[in-house]
Design a protein around this motif. Structure first.
Motif, PDB file in Angstrom:
ATOM      1  N   SER A   1      -0.508  -9.286  -4.179  1.00 26.89           N
ATOM      2  CA  SER A   1      -1.300  -9.112  -5.399  1.00 26.89           C
ATOM      3  C   SER A   1      -2.450  -8.121  -5.219  1.00 26.89           C
ATOM      4  CB  SER A   1      -1.866 -10.457  -5.856  1.00 26.89           C
ATOM      5  OG  SER A   1      -2.890 -10.899  -4.966  1.00 26.89           O
ATOM      6  N   CYS A   2      -2.696  -7.691  -3.982  1.00 25.38           N
ATOM      7  CA  CYS A   2      -3.805  -6.775  -3.711  1.00 25.38           C
ATOM      8  C   CYS A   2      -3.429  -5.341  -4.088  1.00 25.38           C
ATOM      9  CB  CYS A   2      -4.193  -6.829  -2.232  1.00 25.38           C
ATOM     10  SG  CYS A   2      -4.943  -8.383  -1.715  1.00 25.38           S
ATOM     11  N   ALA A   3      -4.448  -4.543  -4.386  1.00 22.77           N
ATOM     12  CA  ALA A   3      -4.236  -3.132  -4.693  1.00 22.77           C
ATOM     13  C   ALA A   3      -3.746  -2.392  -3.453  1.00 22.77           C
ATOM     14  CB  ALA A   3      -5.535  -2.512  -5.201  1.00 22.77           C
ATOM     15  N   SER A   4      -3.020  -1.297  -3.666  1.00 28.88           N
ATOM     16  CA  SER A   4      -2.420  -0.565  -2.553  1.00 28.88           C
ATOM     17  C   SER A   4      -3.464  -0.029  -1.586  1.00 28.88           C
ATOM     18  CB  SER A   4      -1.549   0.574  -3.080  1.00 28.88           C
ATOM     19  OG  SER A   4      -2.313   1.459  -3.886  1.00 28.88           O
ATOM     20  N   ASP A   5      -4.650   0.359  -2.081  1.00 30.49           N
ATOM     21  CA  ASP A   5      -5.662   0.891  -1.159  1.00 30.49           C
ATOM     22  C   ASP A   5      -6.204  -0.202  -0.240  1.00 30.49           C
ATOM     23  OD1 ASP A   5      -6.850  -0.300  -3.358  1.00 30.49           O
ATOM     24  OD2 ASP A   5      -8.577   1.051  -3.398  1.00 30.49           O
ATOM     25  N   LEU A   6      -6.295  -1.438  -0.731  1.00 25.13           N
ATOM     26  CA  LEU A   6      -6.714  -2.540   0.124  1.00 25.13           C
ATOM     27  C   LEU A   6      -5.633  -2.860   1.153  1.00 25.13           C
ATOM     28  CD1 LEU A   6      -8.508  -4.832   1.057  1.00 25.13           C
ATOM     29  CD2 LEU A   6      -7.719  -6.194  -0.891  1.00 25.13           C
ATOM     30  N   LYS A   7      -4.381  -2.867   0.731  1.00 21.93           N
ATOM     31  CA  LYS A   7      -3.288  -3.122   1.664  1.00 21.93           C
ATOM     32  C   LYS A   7      -3.307  -2.123   2.812  1.00 21.93           C
ATOM     33  CE  LYS A   7      -0.013  -5.034  -1.723  1.00 21.93           C
ATOM     34  NZ  LYS A   7       1.320  -4.853  -2.328  1.00 21.93           N
ATOM     35  N   LEU A   8      -3.483  -0.848   2.476  1.00 24.78           N
ATOM     36  CA  LEU A   8      -3.494   0.190   3.506  1.00 24.78           C
ATOM     37  C   LEU A   8      -4.710   0.050   4.413  1.00 24.78           C
ATOM     38  CD1 LEU A   8      -2.267   3.289   1.451  1.00 24.78           C
ATOM     39  CD2 LEU A   8      -1.020   2.044   3.232  1.00 24.78           C
ATOM     40  N   ALA A   9      -5.849  -0.328   3.847  1.00 24.32           N
ATOM     41  CA  ALA A   9      -7.052  -0.520   4.659  1.00 24.32           C
ATOM     42  C   ALA A   9      -6.857  -1.665   5.648  1.00 24.32           C
ATOM     43  CB  ALA A   9      -8.253  -0.798   3.756  1.00 24.32           C
ATOM     44  N   LEU A  10      -6.107  -2.682   5.248  1.00 27.76           N
ATOM     45  CA  LEU A  10      -5.868  -3.819   6.126  1.00 27.76           C
ATOM     46  C   LEU A  10      -4.984  -3.448   7.319  1.00 27.76           C
ATOM     47  CD1 LEU A  10      -5.373  -6.641   3.474  1.00 27.76           C
ATOM     48  CD2 LEU A  10      -7.053  -6.686   5.325  1.00 27.76           C
ATOM     49  N   VAL A  11      -3.969  -2.648   7.079  1.00 35.68           N
ATOM     50  CA  VAL A  11      -2.995  -2.375   8.147  1.00 35.68           C
ATOM     51  C   VAL A  11      -3.272  -1.081   8.903  1.00 35.68           C
ATOM     52  CG1 VAL A  11      -1.224  -3.664   6.898  1.00 35.68           C
ATOM     53  CG2 VAL A  11      -1.364  -1.190   6.610  1.00 35.68           C
ATOM     54  N   ARG A  12      -4.126  -0.217   8.364  1.00 28.24           N
ATOM     55  CA  ARG A  12      -4.328   1.119   8.948  1.00 28.24           C
ATOM     56  C   ARG A  12      -4.756   1.071  10.411  1.00 28.24           C
ATOM     57  NH1 ARG A  12      -8.459   3.625   5.507  1.00 28.24           N
ATOM     58  NH2 ARG A  12      -9.765   2.133   6.635  1.00 28.24           N
ATOM     59  N   ASP A  13      -5.731   0.230  10.730  1.00 33.52           N
ATOM     60  CA  ASP A  13      -6.248   0.135  12.099  1.00 33.52           C
ATOM     61  C   ASP A  13      -5.810  -1.143  12.802  1.00 33.52           C
ATOM     62  OD1 ASP A  13      -7.691   2.562  11.781  1.00 33.52           O
ATOM     63  OD2 ASP A  13      -9.303   1.468  10.762  1.00 33.52           O
ATOM     64  N   ALA A  14      -4.867  -1.846  12.212  1.00 34.05           N
ATOM     65  CA  ALA A  14      -4.456  -3.145  12.752  1.00 34.05           C
ATOM     66  C   ALA A  14      -3.671  -2.989  14.046  1.00 34.05           C
ATOM     67  CB  ALA A  14      -3.622  -3.893  11.723  1.00 34.05           C
ATOM     68  N   ARG A  15      -3.689  -4.045  14.840  1.00 36.36           N
ATOM     69  CA  ARG A  15      -2.904  -4.123  16.068  1.00 36.36           C
ATOM     70  C   ARG A  15      -2.147  -5.444  16.075  1.00 36.36           C
ATOM     71  NH1 ARG A  15      -4.438   0.276  15.858  1.00 36.36           N
ATOM     72  NH2 ARG A  15      -5.246   1.666  17.493  1.00 36.36           N
ATOM     73  N   LEU A  16      -0.993  -5.424  16.746  1.00 39.16           N
ATOM     74  CA  LEU A  16      -0.216  -6.647  16.903  1.00 39.16           C
ATOM     75  C   LEU A  16      -0.556  -7.304  18.237  1.00 39.16           C
ATOM     76  CD1 LEU A  16       3.358  -5.774  15.569  1.00 39.16           C
ATOM     77  CD2 LEU A  16       1.837  -7.548  14.696  1.00 39.16           C
ATOM     78  N   LEU A  17      -0.896  -8.566  18.178  1.00 40.57           N
ATOM     79  CA  LEU A  17      -1.181  -9.359  19.369  1.00 40.57           C
ATOM     80  C   LEU A  17       0.011 -10.275  19.622  1.00 40.57           C
ATOM     81  CD1 LEU A  17      -3.203 -10.456  21.533  1.00 40.57           C
ATOM     82  CD2 LEU A  17      -3.960 -12.094  19.786  1.00 40.57           C
TER      83      LEU A  17
ATOM     84  N   HIS B   1     -13.435  -4.840  -3.663  1.00 39.21           N
ATOM     85  CA  HIS B   1     -12.381  -5.578  -2.973  1.00 39.21           C
ATOM     86  C   HIS B   1     -12.893  -6.809  -2.242  1.00 39.21           C
ATOM     87  CE1 HIS B   1      -9.220  -2.877  -4.079  1.00 39.21           C
ATOM     88  NE2 HIS B   1      -9.892  -1.830  -3.610  1.00 39.21           N
ATOM     89  N   TRP B   2     -14.217  -6.979  -2.186  1.00 39.92           N
ATOM     90  CA  TRP B   2     -14.723  -8.252  -1.667  1.00 39.92           C
ATOM     91  C   TRP B   2     -14.233  -9.408  -2.539  1.00 39.92           C
ATOM     92  CZ3 TRP B   2     -16.481  -9.698   2.809  1.00 39.92           C
ATOM     93  CH2 TRP B   2     -17.101  -8.775   3.658  1.00 39.92           C
ATOM     94  N   ARG B   3     -13.988  -9.119  -3.803  1.00 34.82           N
ATOM     95  CA  ARG B   3     -13.461 -10.151  -4.704  1.00 34.82           C
ATOM     96  C   ARG B   3     -12.084 -10.638  -4.230  1.00 34.82           C
ATOM     97  NH1 ARG B   3     -14.704 -11.414 -10.087  1.00 34.82           N
ATOM     98  NH2 ARG B   3     -13.047 -12.529 -11.182  1.00 34.82           N
ATOM     99  N   ASP B   4     -11.288  -9.722  -3.680  1.00 36.06           N
ATOM    100  CA  ASP B   4      -9.981 -10.117  -3.165  1.00 36.06           C
ATOM    101  C   ASP B   4     -10.119 -11.018  -1.942  1.00 36.06           C
ATOM    102  OD1 ASP B   4      -8.035  -8.538  -4.868  1.00 36.06           O
ATOM    103  OD2 ASP B   4      -9.318  -6.924  -4.153  1.00 36.06           O
ATOM    104  N   ILE B   5     -11.115 -10.746  -1.105  1.00 31.25           N
ATOM    105  CA  ILE B   5     -11.366 -11.619   0.039  1.00 31.25           C
ATOM    106  C   ILE B   5     -11.805 -12.996  -0.447  1.00 31.25           C
ATOM    107  CG2 ILE B   5     -12.661 -11.905   2.169  1.00 31.25           C
ATOM    108  CD1 ILE B   5     -10.697  -9.526   2.103  1.00 31.25           C
ATOM    109  N   ALA B   6     -12.619 -12.998  -1.503  1.00 31.94           N
ATOM    110  CA  ALA B   6     -13.044 -14.279  -2.081  1.00 31.94           C
ATOM    111  C   ALA B   6     -11.842 -15.043  -2.630  1.00 31.94           C
ATOM    112  CB  ALA B   6     -14.074 -14.037  -3.180  1.00 31.94           C
ATOM    113  N   ARG B   7     -10.884 -14.330  -3.232  1.00 32.90           N
ATOM    114  CA  ARG B   7      -9.671 -14.992  -3.731  1.00 32.90           C
ATOM    115  C   ARG B   7      -8.901 -15.654  -2.597  1.00 32.90           C
ATOM    116  NH1 ARG B   7      -5.503 -12.700  -5.508  1.00 32.90           N
ATOM    117  NH2 ARG B   7      -5.885 -10.549  -4.850  1.00 32.90           N
ATOM    118  N   LEU B   8      -8.820 -14.959  -1.467  1.00 33.77           N
ATOM    119  CA  LEU B   8      -8.113 -15.514  -0.316  1.00 33.77           C
ATOM    120  C   LEU B   8      -8.745 -16.838   0.117  1.00 33.77           C
ATOM    121  CD1 LEU B   8      -6.040 -15.207   2.002  1.00 33.77           C
ATOM    122  CD2 LEU B   8      -7.769 -13.876   3.229  1.00 33.77           C
TER     123      LEU B   8
END
Length: 236
Positions: A22-38, A129-136
């Motif tokens: 349900s998140c906007a595409s720019d938020l999705k990309l911001a989440l995964v752009r610098d992400a790492r898999l542990l 997009h802090w609102r999306d974090i609040a939704r979570l």
């Protein structure tokens, strides 16, 4: 920490979660752009209670993570059991405080880790997009209110908890899973009960045709009937 994941394939996997999809595409990309898999082996900690928050968010990509703590008598208490693609860590992202509870890989797992500094900087530059974090976090709070003070006998409460687990504790309401990988011991810790009592409650639900038990697994037969039983509090 492993190499960065393939972003396009990762996005397809993460879209199974209703909050992320349900998140906007720019938020999705911001989440995964610098992400790492542990990669965590079974029993390894993603983090421990009281650790300083080095990551903004986490998401179970493969495997399962259990949130637990020790009671006053030293016995374990399992709060929640998270499977793909459930996000967590949002409390520390919001308030900047250390992590609460232990997050432990229950089986060999892959956990997506979102760096704290780069993501919070991006959020501050894109404050809507802090609102999306609040939704979570609010989605989790709604589930917590359902769990606190659950009415009914153990088999009613267990039926309700299994229904919540099938729906990913709110993360996959439109795409629930009928196959749950969870042991009786974990259910006992989660419900604040004994394994013997959980075994009897599961046997009762199985006798009603609501589920089929396997080794560390439960197949739910009909989610509507399951929640109807959970809400049928007039008798034992």
């Amino acid at each position: 920490m492993d190499a960065p994941p393939d972003i396009h394939s990762l996005l397809a996997v993460l879209d199974r979660d209703e909050w992320f999809s349900s998140c906007a595409s720019d938020l999705k990309l911001a989440l995964v752009r610098d992400a790492r898999l542990l990669r965590c082996l079974a029993g390894e900690a993603v983090y421990r209670d009281g650790e300083s928050a080095r990551h903004a968010l986490f998401c179970v990509v493969e495997g399962a993570v259990r949130f637990s703590s020790a009671l006053h008598d030293g016995s374990p208490s399992l709060l929640v059991y998270l499977e793909p693609c459930h996000w967590f860590g949002d409390i520390s992202l919001i308030d900047g405080s250390p992590y609460i509870r232990d997050a432990i890989a229950d089986v060999d797992s892959q956990i997506l880790c979102i760096p704290m500094q780069s993501f919070t900087q991006w959020l501050d530059q894109n404050p809507k997009h802090w609102r999306d974090i609040a939704r979570l976090s609010t989605n989790k709070l709604r589930v917590a209110y359902q769990v606190i003070g659950e009415p009914g006998a153990l088999h009613h409460r267990l039926a309700r908890r299994l229904w919540l687990m099938a729906h990913g504790f709110g993360s996959r309401m439109q795409n629930p899973s009928l196959q749950l990988s969870v042991s009786q011991e974990h259910l006992a810790q989660m419900m604040g009960s004994t394994r013997q009592s959980i075994n009897a409650a599961l046997a009762r639900l199985e006798g009603l045709g609501l589920l089929v038990q396997g080794y560390r697994s439960i197949e739910l037969c009909n989610l509507e009937n399951l929640v109807n039983h959970a809400n049928r509090l007039g008798g034992e």
